[in-house]
Motif scaffolding. Sequence first.
Motif, PDB file in Angstrom:
ATOM      1  N   TRP A 170      72.219   8.479 -51.959  1.00  0.00           N
ATOM      2  CA  TRP A 170      72.242   8.144 -50.533  1.00  0.00           C
ATOM      3  C   TRP A 170      73.402   8.862 -49.839  1.00  0.00           C
ATOM      4  O   TRP A 170      73.214   9.547 -48.817  1.00  0.00           O
ATOM      5  N   TYR A 179      64.279   6.510 -52.257  1.00  0.00           N
ATOM      6  CA  TYR A 179      64.515   5.234 -51.581  1.00  0.00           C
ATOM      7  C   TYR A 179      63.266   4.721 -50.867  1.00  0.00           C
ATOM      8  O   TYR A 179      62.408   5.510 -50.447  1.00  0.00           O
ATOM      9  N   MET A 191      67.938   0.439 -50.347  1.00  0.00           N
ATOM     10  CA  MET A 191      69.166   0.862 -49.688  1.00  0.00           C
ATOM     11  C   MET A 191      70.358   0.262 -50.421  1.00  0.00           C
ATOM     12  O   MET A 191      70.299  -0.885 -50.872  1.00  0.00           O
ATOM     13  N   GLN A 235      61.437   2.322 -57.138  1.00  0.00           N
ATOM     14  CA  GLN A 235      62.240   3.092 -56.196  1.00  0.00           C
ATOM     15  C   GLN A 235      63.574   2.377 -56.013  1.00  0.00           C
ATOM     16  O   GLN A 235      63.742   1.229 -56.432  1.00  0.00           O
TER      17      GLN A 235
END
Length: 575
Positions: free
Chosen positions: A111, A163, A509, A506
Amino acid sequence: MKNKLAPTALALAMLVGFTGCDLQVDNPNEPDRARALAGPDDVETLISSSFQQAWQIGHYWDNANFAFNHMSSRHTATWGNNGMNDLGREPRESLPNTPSYRWAYVFEANWGDAYGGISAASDGIRAIDAGLEIGAGGERNARARAFAQANQAILSCLLALWYDQAFIVDETVDVAGELDTVDYNAMFSYAMGKLDEAESAARAGSFSLEETWVNGNTWSNTDLADYLVSWKARCAANLPRTDAEAAGANWSQVISNAQNGISDVVVVGEDSSSDTAWWDSLKSLAQENETWHRMHMDWVGMADQSGEYQDWLSTPTEQRTARLLTFGDDKRFPPLNEEGTTSDIVSPSVASYGPRSRFNATIIFRPERGTYRQSHYGDMRYDIYTQSCSFCFFGDMEHMTSQEMDGYIAEGHYRMGNFAGAAEVVNKTRLEAGLPAAPANPTDAVPSNGAGECTPRKRYDVQGRCGNLRDAMWFEHFENVFNVFGGLEFWHGRRNDLLPAGTGLQLPMPAADLEVLQRDIYTFGGGEASSAPSPIPPSVVPGNLNSALERAAYSLARLRQQQESRNRTTDLVVR
């Protein structure tokens, strides 16, 4: 449901690179020296460095790569490092997405790297749009812009692959406004559009990349464009979370892109004890047989001819132990179960020169963490790179291969009903390995030899039945994408419903970011949301040139500081 990010939170997130790794907001007046030196060359360096963020996502250890390779059941290990013990445990548990998790970088690193690179590329484009000229009369502007667009596109694709949701951010986004997350499908559509734009920009130019931008490659503008075509194939093939989703992918376009891109990409490694970005943990640590890697029994068992894999499957999980297997005609596996025995060198790809695998007499993994994870067999095709120097890693590192692209072509043909076309591709490496050709009829089993041996046998099948064309296609793909780029084995297993039941499909966040944004922490896997089923068979931001240069200088300094810190900080003592 869309999730909105308040302006203050968005500004904070952009400042820290959209990652929970460092939630302290730095003084925007620092580093003053870097800001004062901002100019065309600095902006060009900022843009070129944005590709290094994509490299880190695909080739480093301090992110999701090791854990998710384990989750694919292609690799196995019991070490706590990188979340391998926690995320590889069976039965599968929910992903530990909490700010206090010791290996929280599993959730945060990709991320942060993606948004750090997107921010760098976007700041560079803003500076150009504000009137910056790179080179005499702006002669290098087109190259810089095309490369920045390419990296925006690649990193946006990686967010879609890893994500469940993400923010769409580029130079047109007003970060002082309100921003919504979009789901992975919308992020994918955006990324594919950006890949199209970047390809067009590259083809419209006339330039060569500096050798250090994609280290060791002085690509022409056409080479860069062709590379992006291959990324379209990689992105589209690996997006689906399930076999049902994969059935709806545009496989004819995947085939076309895989056939028409630049298939083999090799990057030159440098001494990782310096501040260089150009090293590859997948090709060193993640295939190191004495510590970090062995083949998972669910993978190597597909090639077993002894019946031991089927007996292993019939044993309760907690009672399973490593078995001694035999491999028949497949030259990619050791012919003898004697310490150090290696396979032949078979079907070497562009930068994998060694024997495919070896037998290890010693079991190195901690038994209290599950003897079902123990294995005698390990991959070793990158040993020349691994052994180039102790933790400095000189030499060629493959980043994309023609064998990877062939895997997408074969799967596309199969899913579209062209079974003969699929068999033709699959049989390239089967025949080189000493195996008979897989049949074009999808219901026929692969041929057996005179001893009744066949490869592959069906995965997870206690009956030990010989596989068919689809099993052979899965087997060759798993074999040929080993450690090329982080996530490939996991994504292959995900879209074909091959992952162990309950595996999270997956990443959510990162929890640290959710806390900053005052949103509920959530996760996947363990039989809850986004878990694998059972695989067992039956507009431009306003601003003048000075402000754009200041932002570019600050971003460049941040990336340099992150790289220096990353290279100094290691967690390579087994836990």
